[in-house]
Design a protein around this motif. Structure first.
Motif, mmCIF file in Angstrom:
data_model
loop_
_atom_site.group_PDB
_atom_site.id
_atom_site.type_symbol
_atom_site.label_atom_id
_atom_site.label_comp_id
_atom_site.label_asym_id
_atom_site.label_seq_id
_atom_site.Cartn_x
_atom_site.Cartn_y
_atom_site.Cartn_z
ATOM 1 N N TYR A 87 0.797 -1.227 0.000
ATOM 2 C CA TYR A 87 0.000 0.000 0.000
ATOM 3 C C TYR A 87 0.832 1.280 0.000
ATOM 4 C CZ TYR A 87 0.549 0.096 5.188
ATOM 5 O OH TYR A 87 1.024 0.120 6.470
ATOM 6 N N THR A 92 -2.619 7.718 -4.213
ATOM 7 C CA THR A 92 -3.314 8.619 -3.283
ATOM 8 C C THR A 92 -2.597 8.683 -1.946
ATOM 9 O OG1 THR A 92 -5.450 8.169 -4.317
ATOM 10 C CG2 THR A 92 -5.488 9.046 -2.078
ATOM 11 N N LEU A 93 -2.171 7.528 -1.478
ATOM 12 C CA LEU A 93 -1.494 7.472 -0.179
ATOM 13 C C LEU A 93 -0.153 8.198 -0.232
ATOM 14 C CD1 LEU A 93 -1.556 4.361 2.078
ATOM 15 C CD2 LEU A 93 0.526 5.709 1.897
ATOM 16 N N GLU A 96 -0.823 12.054 -0.279
ATOM 17 C CA GLU A 96 -1.298 12.615 0.988
ATOM 18 C C GLU A 96 -0.235 12.505 2.076
ATOM 19 O OE1 GLU A 96 -5.154 11.265 2.124
ATOM 20 O OE2 GLU A 96 -6.031 11.696 0.163
ATOM 21 N N ASN A 97 0.571 11.450 2.041
ATOM 22 C CA ASN A 97 1.674 11.349 2.991
ATOM 23 C C ASN A 97 2.701 12.448 2.753
ATOM 24 O OD1 ASN A 97 1.449 9.465 5.046
ATOM 25 N ND2 ASN A 97 2.040 7.750 3.753
ATOM 26 N N VAL A 243 -5.057 8.241 6.361
ATOM 27 C CA VAL A 243 -4.556 8.226 4.985
ATOM 28 C C VAL A 243 -4.340 6.787 4.519
ATOM 29 C CG1 VAL A 243 -2.552 8.763 3.546
ATOM 30 C CG2 VAL A 243 -3.534 10.520 5.013
ATOM 31 N N ILE A 244 -3.733 5.968 5.361
ATOM 32 C CA ILE A 244 -3.508 4.556 5.025
ATOM 33 C C ILE A 244 -4.837 3.844 4.780
ATOM 34 C CG2 ILE A 244 -2.719 2.333 5.937
ATOM 35 C CD1 ILE A 244 -0.513 3.897 7.425
ATOM 36 N N GLY A 247 -6.782 5.103 1.641
ATOM 37 C CA GLY A 247 -6.114 4.670 0.414
ATOM 38 C C GLY A 247 -6.362 3.204 0.123
#
Length: 260
Positions: A87, A92-93, A96-97, A243-244, A247
């Motif tokens: 992941y 996306t992750l 955002e991270n 976030v995780i 995602g």
């Protein structure tokens, strides 16, 4: 699939569990007994002992979303027929991270830096480099970005950042910079490059360990340089966990929805 297994001991995993619980899933945290028809989500980094437990626990009717895993563990899971999704590579992750990382490193820099009207150099223009450059610009700093790839020049200048080519380091002046933010996981700030900066420069390195800075040279020459790893998990575990989870949820919806 209504069962979610959260595996590993990490502050972020509490938010992961809560996210799926509020969506109506049955959530199990580090169970010892098998749970059928389950999606297993690991912490971003597991200990060696935790990886061994995970490999023994997984069955081929479970789906695994994992963070960093050793090659040996990935091989064991493949041999067991476990469907695995890394992941940390989800777009996306990652994006955002990077935003959380930029927010965090600027909050750290803000303790001893006056960013408004300062001159900052960002090394690298990947997800984190872009997020940091954007955050610095919003804070009122003058931002230059140094990269290896010439094809990034147009994009960098489109955002009104100064462009620097790492292959032509000696073409530019560096004594104007007050702060350097490195995102490149390679030795880019070696002794040959560091000597161009003012001794009062502050260096914030977020690249994967061991970073991209010659810290021994910095220490010997009185240059303040520090490495900051895992900012989202350390500073914003609740947000990073969300976030995780989000995602993974979005990815699962796409992979499990049959196409026409």
């Amino acid at each position: 699939m209504r069962n979610i297994i959260v595996f590993g001991h990490d502050p972020r995993m509490e938010s992961v569990a809560g996210y799926f619980y509020h969506l109506g899933y049955d959530v199990y945290e580090n169970p010892e007994e098998p749970v059928a028809d389950a999606c297993v989500i690991t912490a971003p980094k597991l200990s060696e002992a935790e990886e061994e437990i995970l490999c023994a626990y997984m069955t081929d009717d479970q789906i695994l979303y994992h963070g960093l895993l050793s090659a040996a563990s990935r091989q064991k899971l493949q041999e067991k027929g476990v469907t695995c999704h890394p992941y940390l590579q989800l777009e996306t992750l990652v994006t955002e991270n990077a935003q959380l990382t930029a927010q965090g490193i600027l909050s750290i820099a803000g303790r001893d830096a006056v960013l408004l009207e300062s001159h900052c150099l960002v090394l690298g223009y990947g997800h984190c480099g872009k997020a940091i450059a954007d955050a610095l610009a919003k804070a009122g700093a003058h931002v230059d970005v140094a990269v290896r790839r010439k094809e990034l020049k147009a994009e960098i200048e489109q955002h009104a950042y100064g462009y620097r080519n790492l292959a032509q380091w000696d073409h530019y002046a560096y004594d104007k910079y007050s702060y350097v933010f490195n995102t490149i996981p390679a030795m880019v700030l070696d002794a040959g490059h560091l000597q161009w900066f003012s001794p009062s420069i502050l260096i914030y390195d977020i690249a994967s360990s061991p970073g991209g800075t010659d810290f021994a040279y910095c220490k010997a020459h009185g240059i303040r340089a520090d490495i900051y790893l895992g900012i989202p998990g350390k500073l914003y575990p609740k947000e990073a966990g969300t976030v995780i989870a989000s995602g993974i949820y979005e990815h699962a919806l796409v992979t499990e929805t049959p196409s026409d």
